[in-house]
Design a protein around this motif. Structure first.
Motif, short mmCIF file in Angstrom:
data_model
loop_
_atom_site.label_atom_id
_atom_site.label_comp_id
_atom_site.label_asym_id
_atom_site.label_seq_id
_atom_site.Cartn_x
_atom_site.Cartn_y
_atom_site.Cartn_z
N ARG A 43 2.21 -9.96 -10.46
CA ARG A 43 2.93 -11.11 -9.84
C ARG A 43 4.18 -10.77 -9.18
O ARG A 43 4.56 -11.77 -8.25
CB ARG A 43 3.47 -12.00 -11.46
N TYR A 44 4.76 -9.60 -9.24
CA TYR A 44 5.94 -9.30 -8.44
C TYR A 44 5.27 -8.38 -7.06
O TYR A 44 6.23 -8.15 -6.08
CB TYR A 44 6.82 -8.36 -9.27
N VAL A 45 4.14 -8.34 -6.80
CA VAL A 45 3.43 -7.84 -5.74
C VAL A 45 3.16 -8.86 -4.88
O VAL A 45 3.32 -9.25 -3.78
CB VAL A 45 2.40 -6.82 -5.84
N ASN A 46 2.25 -9.74 -5.32
CA ASN A 46 1.64 -10.98 -4.91
C ASN A 46 2.42 -12.16 -5.29
O ASN A 46 2.22 -12.91 -6.52
CB ASN A 46 0.11 -11.24 -5.20
N VAL A 47 3.64 -12.41 -4.76
CA VAL A 47 4.80 -13.30 -5.31
C VAL A 47 4.35 -14.95 -4.91
O VAL A 47 3.73 -15.12 -3.84
CB VAL A 47 6.12 -12.93 -4.61
#
Length: 461
Positions: free
Chosen positions: A183-187
């Motif tokens: 979720r911190y890559v594909n925000v």
């Protein structure tokens, strides 16, 4: 004649005071003591590495210090110490997150032996109870931090598109955690066309790796968001600033750094004290977040100055808030297939005769099979330090100058996760090796071998 005899007697006295042998009686700060090797005296080790003071000397035996070790256990008064931890609230006023307090002046040192009951199972002067972790840091006040389990990440806004994640065993902790970090890559962000609707924005900054830290190239700002700089307080006035960055590590949860056991204490600067996350340039440390280390956890089988079981965990003083610039690396798991190439990243020397790099460098290297290649370098050595189960052999071989170097110790040897977008798996930890880029493989701690131990510390429940 009288003057000559008096001077001669003084010379004999001086020689006696400064040339005592191991086992001789001595005086340590007005306390009776006995001369011991430095490493055999907890008092002297603590005085040198924590308080950063010179211990009382008996003599030098070659390069070995023989110190005067007190016979009396000069430690904290256990009764007074207990009173601070009595009662339901441990006798301490505290805020919601953390608190500090000072003990009455108890003398110059905290020794594990004197409060062995309180400190059983801990190290480096750290006291852990169910509710808190407290640490005495040399002559500084004790810092106490509330113990709280790893927090679930805050919920994303309602309406965020679901993440595209691979299937697998969600009871496998490394796999489960690796997926959580997606979720911190594909925000999840608001749509440009409609602020009330949401889209996923890919923040990945990882380039495809070719065969191009020795022989490396600079890393991008958030290419390795798990990379940690480890530092000591500059006490020798080297002109490098208040913090000297000496090693690397990997963020693996919101409270723990994975590194090598041999970097916990530096020969010149003492114990590690600081962790910097989110920065790629040492000279621009303000771009990152600085954390204090409150607990050192070397593997229980690691022995100082030995090569085997060269792995350790560092506990931070507060939780790390994840973002596209700071998020943990993944750990080895059968549920996470990895690529064959290995990636090294660090701020170490860029060559045997070069200085340490100010910016984070990266390089892609091969991992070698021990039996077919590495055995020729290690099996003939008199000490034969290589252990096939706990160590990996990679980089620097077959005439290749791409390698890790001094200053990279503790940093990760990574592999790219095949099915989890923009994610690195820490396959190994930079441990030891020959001269940088000398055409001989380096040795890395095999993280997979220690996964049960890591999970028992980082995710005990």
């Amino acid at each position: 004649m009288y003057v000559f005899i008096k001077c001669f007697v003084c010379v004999l006295c001086v020689k006696y005071v400064f040339a005592l042998n191991e086992g001789d009686p001595c005086m340590a700060n007005n306390d009776a003591g006995v001369c011991k090797i430095l490493d055999d005296c907890d008092y002297a080790v603590k005085l040198l590495t924590i308080d950063e003071k010179k211990p009382p000397m008996c003599r030098w035996k070659g390069s070995t210090r023989i110190v005067c070790c007190p016979l009396q256990d000069r430690s904290y008064n256990v009764g007074a110490f207990r009173s601070y931890f009595g009662g339901s609230n441990n006798g301490v006023l505290r805020s919601q997150d953390m608190f500090k307090f000072e003990l009455p002046s108890p003398g110059p040192l905290l020794q594990r032996r004197g409060i062995s009951e309180l400190l059983r199972g801990s190290n480096n002067g750290v006291l852990r109870s169910q509710d808190m972790t407290c640490r005495y840091d040399g002559s500084l006040p004790i810092l106490c931090c509330q113990n709280v389990p790893e927090a679930a990440p805050p919920a994303e806004p309602v309406g965020c598109p679901p993440l595209q994640l691979p299937s697998g065993d969600r009871n496998d902790i490394p796999f489960k955690k690796c997926l959580e970090y997606q979720r911190y890559v594909n925000v999840c962000v608001s749509s440009d066309s409609n602020p009330d609707s949401y889209v996923r924005e890919d923040t990945c900054s990882v380039e495809s790796f070719g065969d191009r830290i020795t022989g490396g190239t600079p890393a991008h700002r958030n290419e390795f968001p798990h990379m940690a700089l480890l530092g000591c307080r500059n006490t020798v006035n080297t002109g490098l600033g208040p913090v000297v960055w000496v090693a690397g590590g990997s963020l693996i949860s919101d409270r723990f750094i994975l590194t090598a056991g041999h970097v916990l204490s530096h020969r010149d600067y003492g114990l590690l004290r600081y962790v910097l996350l989110g920065a790629t340039n040492k000279s621009e440390a303000r771009d990152g977040l600085l954390f204090n280390i409150i607990r050192f956890i070397p593997h229980k089988l690691y022995q100082k100055n030995e090569k085997k079981h060269d792995i350790a965990l560092l506990e931070l003083d507060r939780r790390v808030e994840f973002s596209e610039f700071i998020r943990p690396a993944c750990l080895p798991s059968p549920a996470i297939p990895i690529t064959t190439d290995r990636i090294l990243a660090g701020w170490g020397k860029t060559g045997e005769q070069a200085s340490e790099s100010q910016v984070l460098m990266k390089v892609t290297v091969p991992e070698y099979d021990y039996e077919s290649y590495c055995k020729q370098f290690f099996s003939q050595a008199a000490d034969n330090l290589f252990d096939k189960e706990t160590m990996l052999c990679a980089a620097g071989g077959k005439g290749d100058n791409k390698d890790s170097c001094q200053g990279d110790s503790g940093g990760p040897m990574m592999a790219y996760a095949r099915d989890i977008h923009c994610s690195f798996v820490v396959r190994g930890i930079v441990s030891f090796g020959p001269r940088c880029g000398a055409g001989v493989p380096g040795v890395y701690t095999n993280v997979q071998y220690y996964m049960a131990w890591i999970q028992s510390v980082v995710w005990p429940k």
